[in-house]
Design a protein around this motif. Structure first.
Motif, PDB file in Angstrom:
ATOM      1  N   MET A   1     -27.014  11.441 -13.059  1.00 33.13           N
ATOM      2  CA  MET A   1     -25.832  10.994 -12.327  1.00 33.13           C
ATOM      3  C   MET A   1     -24.776  10.546 -13.333  1.00 33.13           C
ATOM      4  SD  MET A   1     -24.747  10.642  -9.093  1.00 33.13           S
ATOM      5  CE  MET A   1     -26.200  10.607  -8.075  1.00 33.13           C
ATOM      6  N   ALA A   2     -23.556  10.875 -13.047  1.00 33.06           N
ATOM      7  CA  ALA A   2     -22.443  10.562 -13.931  1.00 33.06           C
ATOM      8  C   ALA A   2     -22.108   9.074 -13.886  1.00 33.06           C
ATOM      9  CB  ALA A   2     -21.214  11.370 -13.526  1.00 33.06           C
ATOM     10  N   LYS A   3     -21.513   8.603 -14.976  1.00 37.21           N
ATOM     11  CA  LYS A   3     -20.995   7.232 -15.031  1.00 37.21           C
ATOM     12  C   LYS A   3     -19.572   7.245 -14.487  1.00 37.21           C
ATOM     13  CE  LYS A   3     -19.692   3.540 -18.146  1.00 37.21           C
ATOM     14  NZ  LYS A   3     -19.430   3.170 -19.530  1.00 37.21           N
ATOM     15  N   ILE A  59     -14.719   9.687 -14.817  1.00 38.67           N
ATOM     16  CA  ILE A  59     -16.082  10.180 -14.646  1.00 38.67           C
ATOM     17  C   ILE A  59     -16.580  10.580 -16.028  1.00 38.67           C
ATOM     18  CG2 ILE A  59     -17.565  11.928 -13.587  1.00 38.67           C
ATOM     19  CD1 ILE A  59     -15.527  12.061 -11.274  1.00 38.67           C
ATOM     20  N   ASP A  60     -17.656   9.930 -16.453  1.00 38.10           N
ATOM     21  CA  ASP A  60     -18.201  10.131 -17.803  1.00 38.10           C
ATOM     22  C   ASP A  60     -17.103  10.017 -18.861  1.00 38.10           C
ATOM     23  OD1 ASP A  60     -20.869  10.327 -17.105  1.00 38.10           O
ATOM     24  OD2 ASP A  60     -20.790  12.496 -16.845  1.00 38.10           O
ATOM     25  N   GLY A  61     -16.232   9.020 -18.688  1.00 39.22           N
ATOM     26  CA  GLY A  61     -15.178   8.752 -19.655  1.00 39.22           C
ATOM     27  C   GLY A  61     -13.954   9.631 -19.539  1.00 39.22           C
ATOM     28  N   GLN A  62     -14.003  10.653 -18.696  1.00 38.46           N
ATOM     29  CA  GLN A  62     -12.873  11.571 -18.516  1.00 38.46           C
ATOM     30  C   GLN A  62     -12.013  11.089 -17.358  1.00 38.46           C
ATOM     31  OE1 GLN A  62     -13.967  15.626 -17.595  1.00 38.46           O
ATOM     32  NE2 GLN A  62     -11.901  16.168 -16.992  1.00 38.46           N
ATOM     33  N   ASP A  80     -18.761  17.180  -6.713  1.00 39.87           N
ATOM     34  CA  ASP A  80     -20.212  16.989  -6.799  1.00 39.87           C
ATOM     35  C   ASP A  80     -20.741  17.358  -8.175  1.00 39.87           C
ATOM     36  OD1 ASP A  80     -20.147  16.094  -4.205  1.00 39.87           O
ATOM     37  OD2 ASP A  80     -21.285  17.774  -3.366  1.00 39.87           O
ATOM     38  N   ALA A  81     -20.292  18.457  -8.728  1.00 35.86           N
ATOM     39  CA  ALA A  81     -20.751  18.875 -10.050  1.00 35.86           C
ATOM     40  C   ALA A  81     -20.344  17.867 -11.108  1.00 35.86           C
ATOM     41  CB  ALA A  81     -20.204  20.266 -10.403  1.00 35.86           C
ATOM     42  N   MET A  82     -19.119  17.355 -11.008  1.00 35.61           N
ATOM     43  CA  MET A  82     -18.655  16.355 -11.971  1.00 35.61           C
ATOM     44  C   MET A  82     -19.486  15.077 -11.885  1.00 35.61           C
ATOM     45  SD  MET A  82     -14.518  16.695 -11.735  1.00 35.61           S
ATOM     46  CE  MET A  82     -14.192  15.715 -13.194  1.00 35.61           C
ATOM     47  N   LEU A  83     -19.919  14.751 -10.673  1.00 33.51           N
ATOM     48  CA  LEU A  83     -20.705  13.538 -10.455  1.00 33.51           C
ATOM     49  C   LEU A  83     -22.188  13.745 -10.758  1.00 33.51           C
ATOM     50  CD1 LEU A  83     -19.053  12.326  -7.143  1.00 33.51           C
ATOM     51  CD2 LEU A  83     -18.757  11.329  -9.428  1.00 33.51           C
TER      52      LEU A  83
END
Length: 87
Positions: A1-3, A59-62, A80-83
């Motif tokens: 799971m993404a931050k 999302i993940d620092g982006q 969803d893919a980004m997360l």
């Protein structure tokens, strides 16, 4: 799971909508309230490429933008893919 990190203020309807979308997807996020600390808003603005409005979402620092942006990504089927959410 993404931050996921989200900069908000308590009464912002766009912040509320963005957080609701993340909760609906079962995503945990770190929330930073910038309403009472000008230094936090300056840090957010620098991270967000000059954008001062809230929410600002990472999302993940982006940097992915604000509420309209995250809802657009969801509508396009890209969120969803980004997360890191898999079907």
């Amino acid at each position: 799971m993404a931050k996921v990190e989200i900069y908000t203020t308590p009464t912002c309807p766009y912040c509320i909508a963005a957080k609701a979308l993340l909760r609906k997807k079962g995503v945990d996020y770190t929330e930073t309230d910038v309403s009472r600390d000008p230094d936090l808003r300056v840090a957010m603005t620098q991270r967000a490429g000059g954008r001062r409005s809230v929410p600002q979402i990472f999302i993940d620092g982006q940097h992915v933008g604000g509420s309209d942006d995250i809802h657009a990504l969801d509508h396009q089927g890209k969120l969803d893919a980004m997360l890191g959410i898999t079907a």
